[in-house]
Design an enzyme around this catalytic site. Structure first.
Site, PDB file in Angstrom:
ATOM      1  N   ASP A  18      22.842  49.509  47.037  1.00  0.00           N
ATOM      2  CA  ASP A  18      23.023  50.837  46.003  1.00  0.00           C
ATOM      3  C   ASP A  18      23.018  50.373  44.751  1.00  0.00           C
ATOM      4  O   ASP A  18      22.913  49.018  44.424  1.00  0.00           O
ATOM      5  CB  ASP A  18      24.492  51.303  46.221  1.00  0.00           C
ATOM      6  N   ASN A  40      38.289  54.371  50.382  1.00  0.00           N
ATOM      7  CA  ASN A  40      37.996  55.936  51.010  1.00  0.00           C
ATOM      8  C   ASN A  40      37.194  55.624  52.335  1.00  0.00           C
ATOM      9  O   ASN A  40      36.634  56.672  52.789  1.00  0.00           O
ATOM     10  CB  ASN A  40      37.684  56.843  50.063  1.00  0.00           C
ATOM     11  N   HIS A  68      34.298  54.452  52.317  1.00  0.00           N
ATOM     12  CA  HIS A  68      32.842  54.438  52.075  1.00  0.00           C
ATOM     13  C   HIS A  68      31.980  53.277  52.258  1.00  0.00           C
ATOM     14  O   HIS A  68      32.650  51.994  52.163  1.00  0.00           O
ATOM     15  CB  HIS A  68      32.470  54.983  50.287  1.00  0.00           C
ATOM     16  N   GLU A  73      29.898  58.324  50.498  1.00  0.00           N
ATOM     17  CA  GLU A  73      31.360  58.666  50.169  1.00  0.00           C
ATOM     18  C   GLU A  73      31.777  59.669  51.282  1.00  0.00           C
ATOM     19  O   GLU A  73      30.771  60.033  52.234  1.00  0.00           O
ATOM     20  CB  GLU A  73      31.521  59.587  48.930  1.00  0.00           C
TER      21      GLU A  73
HETATM   22  P1  PGA Z   1      35.107  45.926  46.272  1.00  0.00           P
HETATM   23  O1  PGA Z   1      34.008  47.225  46.492  1.00  0.00           O
HETATM   24  O2  PGA Z   1      34.387  44.828  46.989  1.00  0.00           O
HETATM   25  O3  PGA Z   1      34.723  45.825  44.887  1.00  0.00           O
HETATM   26  O4  PGA Z   1      36.448  46.431  46.763  1.00  0.00           O
HETATM   27  C1  PGA Z   1      33.776  47.380  47.861  1.00  0.00           C
HETATM   28  C2  PGA Z   1      33.160  48.723  48.021  1.00  0.00           C
HETATM   29  O5  PGA Z   1      33.395  49.866  47.239  1.00  0.00           O
HETATM   30  O6  PGA Z   1      32.001  49.193  48.854  1.00  0.00           O
END
Ligand code: PGA
Length: 239
Positions: A66, A134, A136, A141
């Protein structure tokens, strides 16, 4: 799903072995990479292995999950910049074969081309994932259709708050992102999901024990034939 509960250091070592094995078998593999804090120990391990001559990215092609909409690749919070500084500039990868969705050209054509480019490269051999609090994966999302391909999403307030730690303030966090879709991820032949920290515990419970539902996008991984989930004790606390 193969589930491994270990310390963050052990996770980096074990997951890096999956890269060593895959690239031994297929030096020109197509690798899906992720950004965020979670993969940093793994990337440091991959860089060390490359420096020691135990791993080479010389012939691989990469696709990232992404990118924030509106950020130029040179912006220090863009995911292209993250990948360059944490992995690509530190290993022997051919940068012309590394791909990150454009945060600038988010036309339907450009988004569809991302999936076409993955297919033209032969499909993803191994996709690395983190997970949001959450549930995702990528920036898919809750509520994202399980059949989605690369598309633009509106980030939830929660995701923007969590990610604001890396910006001066929340007003600077982009409101949208371009992300591989859930189907794009599910098409990968092998998936590695890493989750560390207590903030991921509920999401990991829902991912592994919950119903397969777009309410927790990562729960779809229950349907994939080759997923390895690495969690530290805190992320596995509710299981
Ligand atoms: P993080 O993010 O590794 O910074 O916790 C993971 C994500 O949001 O997919």
């Amino acid at each position: 799903m193969k589930i491994i509960i270990a310390s963050s250091e052990e996770i980096a070592k074990s997951a890096s072995r999956q890269y060593v094995e895959l690239l031994k078998e297929k030096p020109n593999a197509v690798l899906g990479f992720a950004t965020g804090s979670t993969p940093l120990p793994l990337y440091a391990e991959l860089v060390s292995l490359c420096k020691e001559g135990k791993l080479s990215f010389k012939d691989v092609t990469t696709f990232n999950l992404d990118e924030y909409v509106g950020l130029e690749p040179t912006h220090d919070q863009s995911y292209r910049y993250f990948m360059n500084t944490n992995l690509f500039d530190l290993v022997d990868v051919d940068k012309s074969r590394t791909h990150v969705p454009s945060g600038i050209d988010t036309s339907d054509e450009a988004l569809a081309q991302y999936d076409k480019d993955i297919a033209l490269a032969g499909g993803l051999d191994m996709q690395l994932l983190g997970i949001g609090c959450n549930g995702h994966i990528g920036f898919n999302e809750p509520g994202t259709p399980l059949e989605s391909l690369t598309h633009v999403v509106e980030l939830t307030q929660n995701t923007r708050e969590v990610n604001s730690r890396l910006f001066n303030d929340i007003g600077e966090v982009p409101t949208h992102a371009a992300t591989m879709g859930i189907k794009t991820v599910m098409n990968a032949r092998k998936i590695i999901l890493i989750a560390t920290g207590a903030s991921k515990a509920q999401a990991m419970f829902d991912t592994i024990k919950g119903p397969v539902s777009s309410a927790c996008p990562a729960s779809v991984l229950q349907l994939h034939p080759d997923v390895t989930v690495y969690m530290d004790k805190d992320a596995a606390a509710l299981l």
